[in-house]
Design a protein around this motif. Structure first.
Motif, PDB file in Angstrom:
ATOM      1  N   TYR A 182      -9.741   5.007  -2.153  1.00 16.30           N
ATOM      2  CA  TYR A 182      -9.226   4.617  -0.836  1.00 16.30           C
ATOM      3  C   TYR A 182      -7.925   5.357  -0.589  1.00 16.30           C
ATOM      4  CZ  TYR A 182      -7.243   1.807   2.940  1.00 16.30           C
ATOM      5  OH  TYR A 182      -6.699   1.408   4.128  1.00 16.30           O
ATOM      6  N   THR A 183      -7.780   5.886   0.614  1.00 16.28           N
ATOM      7  CA  THR A 183      -6.530   6.543   0.970  1.00 16.28           C
ATOM      8  C   THR A 183      -6.182   6.198   2.412  1.00 16.28           C
ATOM      9  OG1 THR A 183      -5.343   8.670   0.986  1.00 16.28           O
ATOM     10  CG2 THR A 183      -7.652   8.698   1.690  1.00 16.28           C
ATOM     11  N   SER A 218      -7.546   6.101   7.716  1.00 14.92           N
ATOM     12  CA  SER A 218      -7.886   5.846   6.317  1.00 14.92           C
ATOM     13  C   SER A 218      -9.293   6.330   6.008  1.00 14.92           C
ATOM     14  CB  SER A 218      -7.777   4.350   5.995  1.00 14.92           C
ATOM     15  OG  SER A 218      -8.705   3.599   6.754  1.00 14.92           O
ATOM     16  N   PHE A 219      -9.560   6.431   4.695  1.00 21.63           N
ATOM     17  CA  PHE A 219     -10.901   6.799   4.210  1.00 21.63           C
ATOM     18  C   PHE A 219     -11.198   5.968   2.973  1.00 21.63           C
ATOM     19  CE2 PHE A 219     -13.606   9.159   1.279  1.00 21.63           C
ATOM     20  CZ  PHE A 219     -14.715   9.417   2.074  1.00 21.63           C
ATOM     21  N   ARG A 220     -12.453   5.465   2.867  1.00 20.48           N
ATOM     22  CA  ARG A 220     -12.833   4.625   1.736  1.00 20.48           C
ATOM     23  C   ARG A 220     -14.198   5.019   1.211  1.00 20.48           C
ATOM     24  NH1 ARG A 220     -15.996  -0.018   1.467  1.00 20.48           N
ATOM     25  NH2 ARG A 220     -16.139  -0.055   3.754  1.00 20.48           N
ATOM     26  N   TYR A 221     -14.304   5.103  -0.129  1.00 25.85           N
ATOM     27  CA  TYR A 221     -15.592   5.258  -0.817  1.00 25.85           C
ATOM     28  C   TYR A 221     -15.636   4.179  -1.889  1.00 25.85           C
ATOM     29  CZ  TYR A 221     -19.281   7.047  -3.832  1.00 25.85           C
ATOM     30  OH  TYR A 221     -20.426   7.175  -4.587  1.00 25.85           O
ATOM     31  N   GLU A 222     -16.703   3.372  -1.882  1.00 29.46           N
ATOM     32  CA  GLU A 222     -16.721   2.215  -2.764  1.00 29.46           C
ATOM     33  C   GLU A 222     -18.144   1.921  -3.216  1.00 29.46           C
ATOM     34  OE1 GLU A 222     -14.744  -2.268  -2.716  1.00 29.46           O
ATOM     35  OE2 GLU A 222     -14.922  -1.096  -0.873  1.00 29.46           O
ATOM     36  N   ASP A 262     -20.650   2.222  -0.059  1.00 31.33           N
ATOM     37  CA  ASP A 262     -20.103   2.361   1.296  1.00 31.33           C
ATOM     38  C   ASP A 262     -19.195   3.577   1.350  1.00 31.33           C
ATOM     39  OD1 ASP A 262     -21.353   0.192   2.288  1.00 31.33           O
ATOM     40  OD2 ASP A 262     -19.564  -1.005   2.681  1.00 31.33           O
ATOM     41  N   THR A 263     -19.352   4.384   2.395  1.00 33.96           N
ATOM     42  CA  THR A 263     -18.411   5.471   2.688  1.00 33.96           C
ATOM     43  C   THR A 263     -17.959   5.282   4.126  1.00 33.96           C
ATOM     44  OG1 THR A 263     -19.585   6.965   1.196  1.00 33.96           O
ATOM     45  CG2 THR A 263     -18.061   7.964   2.769  1.00 33.96           C
ATOM     46  N   GLU A 264     -16.637   5.247   4.326  1.00 38.55           N
ATOM     47  CA  GLU A 264     -16.141   4.844   5.645  1.00 38.55           C
ATOM     48  C   GLU A 264     -14.835   5.546   5.982  1.00 38.55           C
ATOM     49  OE1 GLU A 264     -15.899   0.462   6.687  1.00 38.55           O
ATOM     50  OE2 GLU A 264     -13.766   0.952   6.574  1.00 38.55           O
ATOM     51  N   ALA A 265     -14.732   6.038   7.198  1.00 34.84           N
ATOM     52  CA  ALA A 265     -13.470   6.532   7.756  1.00 34.84           C
ATOM     53  C   ALA A 265     -13.054   5.580   8.866  1.00 34.84           C
ATOM     54  CB  ALA A 265     -13.633   7.941   8.293  1.00 34.84           C
ATOM     55  N   ALA A 266     -11.742   5.351   8.994  1.00 35.59           N
ATOM     56  CA  ALA A 266     -11.272   4.382   9.981  1.00 35.59           C
ATOM     57  C   ALA A 266      -9.952   4.847  10.584  1.00 35.59           C
ATOM     58  CB  ALA A 266     -11.103   3.003   9.346  1.00 35.59           C
ATOM     59  N   LEU A 267      -9.695   4.361  11.773  1.00 37.89           N
ATOM     60  CA  LEU A 267      -8.418   4.592  12.434  1.00 37.89           C
ATOM     61  C   LEU A 267      -7.952   3.272  13.017  1.00 37.89           C
ATOM     62  CD1 LEU A 267      -6.176   6.471  13.497  1.00 37.89           C
ATOM     63  CD2 LEU A 267      -7.570   6.808  15.555  1.00 37.89           C
ATOM     64  N   ALA A 268      -6.747   2.857  12.634  1.00 34.37           N
ATOM     65  CA  ALA A 268      -6.220   1.565  13.093  1.00 34.37           C
ATOM     66  C   ALA A 268      -4.877   1.763  13.772  1.00 34.37           C
ATOM     67  CB  ALA A 268      -6.069   0.600  11.921  1.00 34.37           C
ATOM     68  N   VAL A 269      -4.608   0.914  14.731  1.00 30.25           N
ATOM     69  CA  VAL A 269      -3.271   0.778  15.299  1.00 30.25           C
ATOM     70  C   VAL A 269      -2.890  -0.685  15.125  1.00 30.25           C
ATOM     71  CG1 VAL A 269      -3.508   2.655  16.942  1.00 30.25           C
ATOM     72  CG2 VAL A 269      -4.178   0.345  17.610  1.00 30.25           C
ATOM     73  N   ARG A 290     -14.161   2.042  12.887  1.00 29.20           N
ATOM     74  CA  ARG A 290     -14.629   2.573  11.612  1.00 29.20           C
ATOM     75  C   ARG A 290     -16.005   3.208  11.789  1.00 29.20           C
ATOM     76  NH1 ARG A 290     -17.220  -1.699   7.812  1.00 29.20           N
ATOM     77  NH2 ARG A 290     -18.399  -3.000   9.269  1.00 29.20           N
ATOM     78  N   TYR A 291     -16.247   4.225  10.970  1.00 27.24           N
ATOM     79  CA  TYR A 291     -17.525   4.950  11.041  1.00 27.24           C
ATOM     80  C   TYR A 291     -17.870   5.424   9.643  1.00 27.24           C
ATOM     81  CZ  TYR A 291     -21.110   8.318  12.326  1.00 27.24           C
ATOM     82  OH  TYR A 291     -22.290   8.997  12.421  1.00 27.24           O
ATOM     83  N   GLY A 292     -19.144   5.277   9.262  1.00 24.87           N
ATOM     84  CA  GLY A 292     -19.545   5.728   7.936  1.00 24.87           C
ATOM     85  C   GLY A 292     -20.995   5.426   7.662  1.00 24.87           C
ATOM     86  N   ASN A 293     -21.340   5.443   6.381  1.00 25.43           N
ATOM     87  CA  ASN A 293     -22.715   5.150   5.983  1.00 25.43           C
ATOM     88  C   ASN A 293     -22.721   4.570   4.588  1.00 25.43           C
ATOM     89  OD1 ASN A 293     -22.878   7.367   3.973  1.00 25.43           O
ATOM     90  ND2 ASN A 293     -22.756   8.679   5.797  1.00 25.43           N
ATOM     91  N   GLY A 294     -23.892   4.139   4.133  1.00 19.97           N
ATOM     92  CA  GLY A 294     -23.999   3.565   2.799  1.00 19.97           C
ATOM     93  C   GLY A 294     -25.438   3.443   2.385  1.00 19.97           C
TER      94      GLY A 294
END
Length: 744
Positions: free
Chosen positions: A472-473, A490-494, A514-521, A536-540
């Motif tokens: 996660y970053t 952010s980006f997450r692989y889990e 799960d693989t996911e990219a996200a943008l938050a405010v 958030r957008y990704g796949n798994g």
């Protein structure tokens, strides 16, 4: 800062004295009172043993013995400096007696004062201590186990009434503190400057408390060069010295059983040599007071109240000698009146500036503290903003001074960055076993890069290896130095393991990726909370590993919005005693935004903690629902089973789209877990739990709850929380647990 130093030099001192004999006073010598000798108080170092100095001062006050000058080393400098600043023995006793010594020697800000995102670090079973990481240097360690922020603030508050006094001869009682130059090994006599900083420097035990820089010199504990500064008192011109020695006695052979014992003995021998040399300077008219403290260690701050009382007792044993120095009531009242501090003057802040070592943060200081210029000084509001900066967990210390330039008063703000920063590495370990085939293990690391741009961005990266790999970053970008709003891509692989349990037996295991990219405010809500909205957008994928598939397998896509809110005022994530926390999240996957199917997941968690003495009570309530009973990923299903999640049942015993869990925990601290740097508390407790999962919302029925409970022993270890537990659940299910790094 204008700091002046004096060095001990046995050959030069007589010559210098001769040169200035014609002067009525020289270099801070104390003027002799009329019709009585000048009395000096010499206070040795000794850590917690130095609390006896407070009892000595109180007893001297009761006997009406005046003190005309004070010289101290280490803890003796702290107590002596407070007395010299005009505090009475009773006031000093109130300060030392009210301190939570264990917390005082823990550098990190109290958890409830940390910014919200730093509080959440504890949820990832990470070791609290962060190592520094620098390019070309690798791992960097701090110069001391304790940076001393909390100690400095205690001293700052206690000496606020004399904050404008730079010459220690102008204090209510003239004062000298002794420190050691860490580079040269020379003694440094501190006779002017900022009193709180000087006291902090004199007590900086090398390796334990970080050194303090004053006037370009790196200073540590004065006990290294002279733990009983008799010479210093002589140089101040005293006629009679009352010398209080609380030095740690040397051990006999039967007390030298471990390498640590031998190391302590070595340090004791070094300190004792200087003490013996100082005691050789005593005259027949001097009075030596030695409180009977036995083998008490310098770090045993739990005994401070009894040690102060022993100081009083030791004075009584010298009552016959001290009686000759006692004043009648009228003259002593005049002495006390002369020491009285005037009312705290109102200070109008004309300017705010960065301290000499805080230039790199001048822009931050101007943005955060600049608003104090042109207003009357409000120490409470200044401290509030300092606490917020310290809660970022980025500075080794934050402090302020009242300074005067061209006749105008102002604030000098010192934000001392961690010497081992600006990048930090925290490691973690999680182990769980129920001794019946359910075992997991993960090792984790978190790298935090701070101060990446002028708006103070930070970049956090997590890496976890083991049963459940995770990467996660997140790049956290505040919109300004004073704004609460931020942007966080952010980006997450889990990968997670999901088990299928029937009648207490594991019949299948799934692997969910799960693989996911996200943008938050979002916005930071003071230091207690945070709100976010994001996309958030990704796949798994879901794959069966062992057994017959009972859940659908295959790939899936993630796409949608989410809302997230968090509130956290718990004093500890592991064994909370006070406060509460609340978290809520709504995941909204939509086919129109790239998801495989429409799905809404809502979940919330609440914790409430209260304590009395050693006993703590915690109540938690967790609930979640997949609206319309649909999930986009098997990872979105709710599970129960395992320690504190229906203890006694195997992990993932219950799986569904709806769930609820209530827990009540009670635990009692059974270890001292006291004031020592290396002491960690242990607890004995039990839990009562009730909960269940349901396949559909229409199946939810509180009469269908499963009841469980546990007995456990837990401890806050250096690697995080550790538990050994016995759990039992409805149906006769029983399990033993060993867990490292678990939170609830």
């Amino acid at each position: 800062m204008d700091f002046r130093y004096e060095r001990h030099n046995g050959r030069l001192l007589p010559a210098i004295c001769c040169l200035f004999l014609s002067w009525p006073l020289w270099a801070g010598a104390v003027e002799s009172p009329v019709d009585r000798p000048t009395i000096g108080l010499v206070l040795s170092g000794g850590g917690a043993r130095g609390a006896a100095h407070v009892g000595v001062i109180r007893a001297l006050e009761d006997m009406r013995v005046p003190i005309d000058a004070v010289a101290g080393t280490s803890m003796g400098a702290v107590v002596g400096g407070l007395y010299a600043a005009g505090l009475s023995g009773e006031e000093i006793q109130d300060i030392l007696g009210s301190l939570k010594w264990r917390d005082l020697f823990r550098d990190r800000a109290p958890r409830r004062d940390l910014v919200y995102r730093r509080k959440q670090d504890d949820r990832n079973y990470l070791v609290r201590t962060a190592l520094g990481v620098r390019e070309g240097e690798g791992i960097v360690l701090p110069l001391g186990l304790v940076q001393g922020q909390k100690i400095t603030q205690v001293l700052r508050t206690a000496t606020l009434r004399v904050a404008d006094v730079q010459d220690f001869d102008k204090l209510p009682t003239p004062f000298r503190a002794l420190a050691t130059d860490l580079e040269t090994g020379d003694p440094a006599v501190l006779r002017s400057g900022d009193l709180a900083t000087v006291l902090r420097a004199s007590m900086s035990a090398p390796g334990v408390l970080a050194p303090v820089e004053i006037g370009g010199r790196l200073l540590v504990d004065g006990g290294l060069v002279d733990n009983l500064p008799v010479r210093l008192a002589r140089e101040m011109g005293v006629d009679i010295a009352i010398v209080v020695d609380v030095s740690f006695p040397l051990s006999r052979r039967d007390g030298l059983a471990t390498p640590l014992d031998v190391t302590n003995q070595m340090l004791g021998i070094m300190v004792r040599r200087g003490t013996l040399e100082s005691r050789a300077l005593l005259k027949d008219t001097d009075i030596v007071i030695e409180p009977d403290l036995g083998r008490m260690t310098a770090m045993d701050f739990t005994r401070v109240p009894s040690v102060m009382e022993e100081g009083r007792t030791a004075v009584v044993r010298k009552q016959a000698q001290l009686a000759a120095l006692s004043l009648d009531e009228q003259r002593y009242a005049q002495y006390v009146a002369a020491r009285a501090l005037p009312p705290q003057p109102d200070i109008d802040v004309a300017f705010v500036r960065a301290g000499p070592h805080s230039g790199v943060d001048a822009r931050r200081i101007d943005a955060v503290f600049g608003g104090f210029a042109g207003k009357a000084l409000d120490p409470a509001k200044v401290q509030e903003k300092l606490d917020r900066q310290y809660g970022l967990d980025r500075f080794a210390s934050v402090d302020y001074r009242v300074v005067t330039d061209d006749g105008e008063d102002g604030l000098e703000i010192n934000l001392r960055r961690k010497s081992w920063g600006p990048n930090f590495l925290r490691l973690g370990l999680s182990l769980q076993t129920d001794y019946s085939g359910g075992a997991t293990g993960n090792a984790a690391a978190r790298l935090l890069l701070t101060g990446l741009n002028t708006y103070d961005a930070e970049w956090l990266t997590d890496l976890q290896l083991g049963e459940e790999p995770r990467f996660y970053t997140e790049f956290f970008q505040p919109l300004s130095l004073t704004s609460d709003f931020f942007v966080a891509p952010s980006f997450r692989y889990e990968m997670k393991t999901l088990q299928i349990v029937e009648d207490g037996e594991r019949v299948a295991r799934y692997r969910v990726r799960d693989t996911e990219a996200a943008l938050a405010v979002g916005a930071e809500l003071s230091n207690w909370g945070e709100a976010r909205i994001g996309y958030r957008y990704g796949n798994g994928s879901t794959r069966v590993m062992i057994g017959d598939p009972a859940l659908p397998e295959g790939d899936f896509d993630i796409g949608g919005a989410y809302l997230q809110f968090g509130y956290d005022r718990l004093d500890s994530m592991y064994f909370p005693k006070h406060g509460q926390a609340f978290r809520a999240r709504w995941l909204m996957d939509r086919e129109s935004l790239g998801a495989s199917r429409d799905a809404d997941i809502v979940e919330a968690s609440w914790q409430f903690a209260r304590s009395r003495l050693r006993n703590s009570f915690v109540f938690t309530l967790d609930a979640g629902s997949a609206l319309d009973d649909r999930v986009n990923s098997a990872q979105d299903l709710f599970t129960l089973g395992g320690f504190l999640e229906l203890s006694g049942l195997p992990q993932d015993s219950f799986i569904g789209t709806q769930y609820g869990l209530a827990r009540t925990l009670f635990y009692r601290r059974i270890s001292r877990g006291g004031s020592g740097v290396f002491e960690f508390p242990a607890y004995l407790g039990f839990s009562l739990e009730a909960g269940n999962t349901w396949e559909r919302s229409e199946d939810v029925d509180l009469s269908d709850l499963t009841f469980a409970g546990s007995l456990f022993v837990g401890a806050e270890s250096p690697v995080g929380p550790v538990y050994m537990a016995l759990g039992h659940a409805d149906g006769g299910y029983t399990a033993f647990y060993l867990l490292v790094g678990r939170t609830f």
